[in-house]
Every structure is written in C-alpha cells, then in structure tokens.
Design an enzyme around this catalytic site. Structure first.
Site, PDB file in Angstrom:
ATOM      1  N   ASP A  57       3.943  -2.429   8.098  1.00  0.00           N
ATOM      2  CA  ASP A  57       2.493  -2.564   7.857  1.00  0.00           C
ATOM      3  C   ASP A  57       1.980  -4.007   7.724  1.00  0.00           C
ATOM      4  O   ASP A  57       1.180  -4.300   6.829  1.00  0.00           O
ATOM      5  CB  ASP A  57       2.091  -1.774   6.598  1.00  0.00           C
ATOM      6  CG  ASP A  57       2.331  -0.275   6.731  1.00  0.00           C
ATOM      7  OD1 ASP A  57       2.782   0.160   7.801  1.00  0.00           O
ATOM      8  OD2 ASP A  57       2.074   0.458   5.757  1.00  0.00           O
ATOM      9  N   LYS A  83       1.542   5.974  11.033  1.00  0.00           N
ATOM     10  CA  LYS A  83       1.675   6.936   9.938  1.00  0.00           C
ATOM     11  C   LYS A  83       0.374   7.010   9.164  1.00  0.00           C
ATOM     12  O   LYS A  83      -0.423   6.073   9.184  1.00  0.00           O
ATOM     13  CB  LYS A  83       2.824   6.518   9.018  1.00  0.00           C
ATOM     14  CG  LYS A  83       2.625   5.145   8.422  1.00  0.00           C
ATOM     15  CD  LYS A  83       3.832   4.678   7.626  1.00  0.00           C
ATOM     16  CE  LYS A  83       3.587   3.331   7.004  1.00  0.00           C
ATOM     17  NZ  LYS A  83       2.460   3.289   6.062  1.00  0.00           N
ATOM     18  N   CYS A 125       4.797   0.935   0.679  1.00  0.00           N
ATOM     19  CA  CYS A 125       5.385   1.376   1.940  1.00  0.00           C
ATOM     20  C   CYS A 125       6.791   0.825   2.174  1.00  0.00           C
ATOM     21  O   CYS A 125       7.646   1.531   2.721  1.00  0.00           O
ATOM     22  CB  CYS A 125       4.447   1.056   3.085  1.00  0.00           C
ATOM     23  SG  CYS A 125       2.955   2.082   2.997  1.00  0.00           S
TER      24      CYS A 125
HETATM   25  C1  VGL Z   1       0.157   0.926   1.837  1.00  0.00           C
HETATM   26  C2  VGL Z   1      -1.277   1.696   0.230  1.00  0.00           C
HETATM   27  C3  VGL Z   1      -1.917   2.482   1.144  1.00  0.00           C
HETATM   28  C4  VGL Z   1       1.299   0.039   2.192  1.00  0.00           C
HETATM   29  C5  VGL Z   1      -0.469   1.729   2.773  1.00  0.00           C
HETATM   30  O1  VGL Z   1       1.423  -0.332   3.368  1.00  0.00           O
HETATM   31  O2  VGL Z   1       2.081  -0.309   1.272  1.00  0.00           O
HETATM   32  N1  VGL Z   1      -0.242   0.922   0.577  1.00  0.00           N
HETATM   33  N2  VGL Z   1      -1.504   2.484   2.413  1.00  0.00           N
END
Ligand code: VGL
Ligand code: ZN
Length: 203
Positions: free
Chosen positions: A14, A112, A157
């Site tokens: 991410d 995702k 994540c």
């Molecule tokens: C994430 C919160 C919501 C992450 C993704 O990538 O850690 N955290 N969505």
C-alpha cells in the site's frame, strides 16, 4: 541474494498517495520509505505489491456511517472495524501508487478492499480471515517460501499481511525502516508483539 533462486519475494504494501504526505490517511513519514524500497527491489528475484482499492460506498469509511467520527470503531459481522477517513477510492489519484515508487519490476499487484461490505488489511485474506485474495496460491506456484514485507502501514496492512503469511507457512520478515505506522491507540506496540509471538522477524 542468488538471482536464480525464486524462493524470496519482496511484498510492497500500500505505498499509495493517500497513505503518504498530503494524502487522505497520511502516515507520518510515508514518503521517506520510497527510495529505500526502490533500492531493496534489486535484492529480490520477485517483487509484488498491494493496492488498497475501495469503492466510494465502502463500509470502512466513517463518512458512510452517519454520525461516526473517523478513527472511531464499529462492530461488523466479522468483528471490530476502525472507521477510516475516505481513502484509496478506486481510480482516484489518492489510490494511485506513489509516483516515485519503482513499479517496473512489480510482477503482480494485489488489489484489496473492493468488496463494500468488508475491509481487507491483509494481502492474503479479507478481514473475515476467510475470503482469500489468491496471493498464497500465486506465491506457492512461483516457489516462494520467504517474504520480506515493507510499506504502509506497519501496524495495519503490513502486520496483518505478515501474520497471515506465517499462518500460511511462509517465512516473514518486516523491514521496519522501510515501513511507517499509523499507531492508533497503541496499535504499533500491540501488533509488534503479535508479530513477534507468531514468528515474524522484525529487522
Ligand atoms: C490501511 C487502514 C485502512 C493500510 C488500509 O494500508 O494499513 N490502513 N486501509
Ligand atoms: Zn483501506
């Protein structure tokens, strides 16, 4: 590292605009890890990435729960869910990978969080811990046995992906200097302990 040996893979979690400086869910220092991750790619025969990829009406967004504040929690059928600021909306600039992140060697991008009813922190399973993304099958077919994880956010994540990697029988190393945390109510310490307990190497 042996260039012929496909058993080690780098999993970049991410590294998207919304988690970096100026983003909707900016993780402090998120930008700083990009050059390091770019250099690390040279040491791995296989490089993969994840991309948080939510529809606008996603149930993890506080804005879709009237009266709820961002960073509060709610109960979902699959457990407690943090309600986040709206982030990583499919096709938006915020959902794009950081522009300086080298993507040429990334062979697979796992998206995702696209099911509106369920969040997905882990690269392997949605937050019901049952619905698979297919990543484990891909890694097994490629002969990968050891994963190195970097990216955002350490305590969400990255941690959930590393824990699931262990649960599925992969070796998992989290390189902390190539990660940054959200650290919500002590989540970094709690998830670091859980990773240690489950055999994740934190380097
Ligand atoms: C994430 C919160 C919501 C992450 C993704 O990538 O850690 N955290 N969505
Ligand atoms: Zn998300």
């Amino acid at each position: 590292m042996n260039g012929e040996d496909m058993s080690a893979a780098l999993l970049i979690i991410d590294v998207q605009n919304d988690f970096c400086e100026g983003g909707a869910l900016a993780v402090s220092g998120g930008n700083a890890i990009v050059p390091l991750i770019n250099r690390m790619q040279d040491d791995f025969p296989l490089v993969l990435a994840t991309q948080d990829w939510h529809p606008p009406h996603h149930s993890s967004f506080a804005a879709n729960h009237p009266g709820a504040e961002p960073f509060s929690t709610t109960e979902m059928p699959y457990g407690t869910q943090v309600l986040w600021p709206t982030h990583c909306v499919q096709g938006s600039a915020g959902a794009a990978m950081h522009p300086d992140l080298a993507m040429d060697r990334v062979s697979l991008i796992v998206r995702k969080g696209y099911d509106p009813a369920i969040d997905s922190y882990s690269a392997f399973f949605e937050n019901d811990h049952e619905t698979t993304t297919g990543l484990a099958g891909y890694l097994r077919e490629k002969g990968v046995t050891a994963l190195t994880l970097v990216g955002l956010a350490t305590d969400f994540c990255v941690a959930y992906s590393a824990l699931d990697a262990r649960r599925l029988g992969f070796e998992a190393t989290v390189v902390s200097e190539a990660c940054r945390a959200i650290d919500l109510d002590g989540s970094l310490a709690a998830m670091t302990e859980r990773m240690h307990e489950n055999g994740v190497v934190i380097a």
